[in-house]
Design an enzyme around this catalytic site. Structure first.
Site, PDB file in Angstrom:
ATOM      1  N   LYS A 148      -6.257 -45.296  74.657  1.00 13.65           N
ATOM      2  CA  LYS A 148      -5.350 -45.950  73.938  1.00 13.65           C
ATOM      3  C   LYS A 148      -5.033 -44.918  72.676  1.00 13.65           C
ATOM      4  O   LYS A 148      -6.039 -44.816  71.640  1.00 13.65           O
ATOM      5  CB  LYS A 148      -6.009 -47.379  73.421  1.00 13.65           C
ATOM      6  CG  LYS A 148      -4.764 -48.090  72.676  1.00 13.65           C
ATOM      7  CD  LYS A 148      -5.356 -48.909  71.449  1.00 13.65           C
ATOM      8  CE  LYS A 148      -5.358 -48.354  70.083  1.00 13.65           C
ATOM      9  NZ  LYS A 148      -4.058 -47.934  69.483  1.00 13.65           N
TER      10      LYS A 148
ATOM     11  N   GLU B 185     -16.850 -40.856  66.617  1.00 16.80           N
ATOM     12  CA  GLU B 185     -16.284 -39.906  65.682  1.00 16.80           C
ATOM     13  C   GLU B 185     -15.728 -40.420  64.570  1.00 16.80           C
ATOM     14  O   GLU B 185     -14.558 -40.881  64.661  1.00 16.80           O
ATOM     15  CB  GLU B 185     -15.631 -38.852  66.364  1.00 16.80           C
ATOM     16  CG  GLU B 185     -16.085 -38.001  67.707  1.00 16.80           C
ATOM     17  CD  GLU B 185     -17.161 -36.851  67.292  1.00 16.80           C
ATOM     18  OE1 GLU B 185     -17.231 -36.380  65.987  1.00 16.80           O
ATOM     19  OE2 GLU B 185     -17.942 -36.411  68.034  1.00 16.80           O
TER      20      GLU B 185
ATOM     21  N   CYS C  30     -10.630 -35.336  59.216  1.00 15.53           N
ATOM     22  CA  CYS C  30     -12.044 -36.091  58.971  1.00 15.53           C
ATOM     23  C   CYS C  30     -12.844 -35.176  58.657  1.00 15.53           C
ATOM     24  O   CYS C  30     -14.025 -35.410  57.824  1.00 15.53           O
ATOM     25  CB  CYS C  30     -12.409 -36.579  60.295  1.00 15.53           C
ATOM     26  SG  CYS C  30     -12.476 -35.041  61.619  1.00 15.53           S
TER      27      CYS C  30
ATOM     28  N   GLU D 143     -13.190 -41.264  51.550  1.00 19.14           N
ATOM     29  CA  GLU D 143     -12.175 -40.176  51.898  1.00 19.14           C
ATOM     30  C   GLU D 143     -10.949 -40.462  51.323  1.00 19.14           C
ATOM     31  O   GLU D 143     -10.497 -41.734  51.399  1.00 19.14           O
ATOM     32  CB  GLU D 143     -12.087 -40.673  53.483  1.00 19.14           C
ATOM     33  CG  GLU D 143     -12.789 -39.800  54.433  1.00 19.14           C
ATOM     34  CD  GLU D 143     -12.438 -39.846  55.961  1.00 19.14           C
ATOM     35  OE1 GLU D 143     -12.242 -41.390  56.199  1.00 19.14           O
ATOM     36  OE2 GLU D 143     -12.248 -39.044  56.382  1.00 19.14           O
TER      37      GLU D 143
END
Ligand code: NAP
Length: 549
Positions: A245, A320, A354, A451
């Site tokens: 997906k 992850e 990331c 982040e």
């Protein structure tokens, strides 16, 4: 095409398309019935001559945005069990270009039912796939890799159009993405087991490694191709089947790769791609007992939720997740190298990776000199449409991303930080943002904890090595960390002291298919790439032979 739809002709440039009115939108086809190139609201139709204005950004053929050599790579259906399908209910989702928010095309809005069929098809197909030798699977995977490289330019154009990153970065991502398929095709031939000396005289112990079974992957928008091949490569090489997906913002890269997998000879059901509502598809994937493993790349928040959902059927998971990478510059660093590394690590993909440097920690002795050099480099960045020559930074993925960067800047400035470069939305409008550099940032500011995922670099100051390491580790994340130094004792001390899965030493780029990528703490579970990346798709079975005379 379905009967009973109302037709209109749409014209732009040298092209004429047929618009079929369906559920209040014109679905526009060109050349052949299967090639849908755009979807426009009913009100967009102004007559065949006057509708031209609406088309250039929405048509993949003839427009400068998506000139594909092979237009069949632009798939607007899902690939399930070897067939290209629409949603059972016919629902679709618009996919837009972040440059101007224009609709590029649509993808089916699949739900739990179609996902279940994909999972059941994968189970059936995997029975034969797992019987093949590693070499047989490798031949098909190698072909898939080669087709990706032969179609690198088309795949890159598709990616830039749906994701926004500069074309040069998209081309690089296609090479990177294909490299995982090549690497794991080879590694799949070397899934060695083990023999263990028996614990009794008549016993012999053998360890086998077997494919885990049906796997599912849920992937993010920031690397629309590589985050899929990093998972599908090892899964297929190990003898598993996979249902993917992709992110709803960037599904066309995934569908184009499925088209190439089909051409390469990946059997029906071994790789399916489903688009649609994340909760519906995710709910089916995580609750269906046939799925033995979920591999996810995305935010820590969603990752946590998926781990909890997988607990019901005790699936193996790889996660992850988010990062908050520290980037340390020590007094003995080569400053020009450190600036180059910081630019690559921070501003690549408009800061939406990331492993982006999220906190740049600079030692007292070089703080001013480093700041000056970095500011000069940041001012050189060219912002624009990723398809334009020489552009270093495209738009951010959506307005929420812009607002997050603005919030981090406003919070930092309110608490005493200063803007050295940029700091505002870009004059191009939309989701374009100025490359930004903040100085005098301190640990009390929001950017220290979260982040930013945007083109803003915050600079912190530290004095001793211990203070630098402590600041770097003061986060619940632990994906990547970087540092620049020359003294060999310092290098070992810092490398061993950093709490992260990946450490870049005198480099700002750490991603490669040959090394294990992954995080510690709340940045994730498992590793992707390298020989370790295969383990996540294998189960260990031990055979105990008794009664050996
Ligand atoms: P996200 O919001 O977590 O979405 C990632 C994927 O999860 C998308 O496909 C999304 O689908 C899907 N999703 C969202 N909610 C779901 C649910 N309830 N059930 C099932 N699926 C669900 O992350 P993102 O914004 O796309 O990506 C940015 C994040 O990814 C950042 O935190 C970044 O650090 C992380 N990331 C990590 C790595 C790594 O290797 N560690 C690599 C790249 C990115 P929709 O698109 O349909 O919402």
């Amino acid at each position: 095409m379905a009967a009973g739809l109302r037709c209109r002709l749409f014209r732009w440039g040298n092209f004429v398309g047929v618009g079929m009115l369906d559920a209040g939108r014109y679905r526009i086809y060109i050349g052949q019935p299967s090639l849908r190139v755009a979807s426009l609201p009913r009100r967009a139709y102004n007559g065949p001559q006057r509708t031209r204005y609406a088309m250039p950004r929405q048509c993949p053929i003839g427009s400068r945005d998506m000139q594909l050599s092979d237009s069949k790579l632009f798939r607007q259906q899902c690939y399930v069990n070897g067939e290209w399908i629409d949603a059972d209910g016919g629902g679709t989702i618009d996919v837009t270009n972040p440059v101007d928010n224009a609709v590029i095309g649509t993808v089916p809005k699949l739900g739990a039912d179609e996902t279940r069929r994909a999972i059941e098809g994968a189970q059936e197909a995997q029975k034969e796939w797992r019987q093949r030798t590693g070499k047989e699977r490798a031949a098909i995977l190698r072909k898939w890799h080669d087709l990706m490289m032969e179609n690198q330019e088309d795949l890159a154009v598709l990616m830039t159009t749906e994701q926004g990153k500069p074309l040069a970065e998209s081309r690089g991502e296609i090479v990177y993405a294909a490299s995982f398929i090549e690497w794991f095709a080879e590694e799949g031939k070397r899934i060695y087991g083990d023999t263990i000396p028996g614990h009794q005289r008549d016993k012999r112990i053998i360890v086998l490694k077997e494919p885990i079974g049906v796997c599912a992957a849920i992937t993010p928008w920031n690397f629309p191709a590589a985050m899929i091949t990093r998972k599908a490569g090892p899964a297929l090489a190990a003898g598993c089947a996979m249902v993917v997906k992709p992110a709803t913002s960037t599904p066309f890269s995934a569908l184009a790769m499925a088209e190439l997998a089909e051409r390469a000879g990946v059997p029906p059901g071994i790789l399916s791609v489903v688009t649609g509502g994340s909760s519906d598809i995710g709910g089916e994937i995580t609750s269906n007992p046939i799925v033995r493993k979920l591999t996810f790349t995305g935010s820590t928040e969603v990752g946590r939720k998926l781990i909890a959902q997988c607990a019901g059927t005790v699936k193996k998971v790889s996660m992850e997740l988010g990062g908050n990478a520290p980037f340390l510059v020590f007094d003995d660093a080569v400053l020009d190298d450190a600036v180059e590394g910081a630019m690559l690590s921070k501003y690549r993909n408009a800061g939406q990776t990331c492993v982006c440097a999220n906190r740049i920690l600079v030692q007292d002795g070089v703080y001013e000199a480093f700041t000056e050099k970095l500011a000069e480099a940041v001012k050189e960045l060219k912002v624009g449409d990723g398809l334009d020559e020489g552009v270093n930074q495209g738009p951010l993925i959506d307005m929420a991303a812009v607002e997050k960067v603005e919030q981090h800047i406003a919070d930092a400035v309110a608490k005493g930080a200063k803007i050295a470069v940029g700091g505002e939305r870009h004059a191009m409008g939309g989701t374009f943002f100025q490359p930004t550099l903040l100085v005098d940032v301190t640990p009390t500011m929001d950017v220290t904890r979260e982040e930013t995922f945007g083109p803003m670099a915050p600079l912190y100051r530290f004095t001793t090595d211990e203070e630098g390491i402590t600041l770097a580790n003061d986060t619940e994340f632990g994906l990547a960390a970087y540092f620049y130094a020359r003294d060999v004792n310092r290098i070992w001390k810092v490398a061993e002291g950093l709490e992260s899965g990946i450490v870049g030493i005198n480099t700002g780029i750490i991603s490669t298919e040959v090394a294990p990528f992954g995080g510690v703490k709340e940045s994730g579970i498992g590793r992707e790439g390298s020989r370790y990346g295969l383990d996540d798709y294998l189960e260990i079975k031990y055979l105990c032979f008794g009664g050996v005379q």
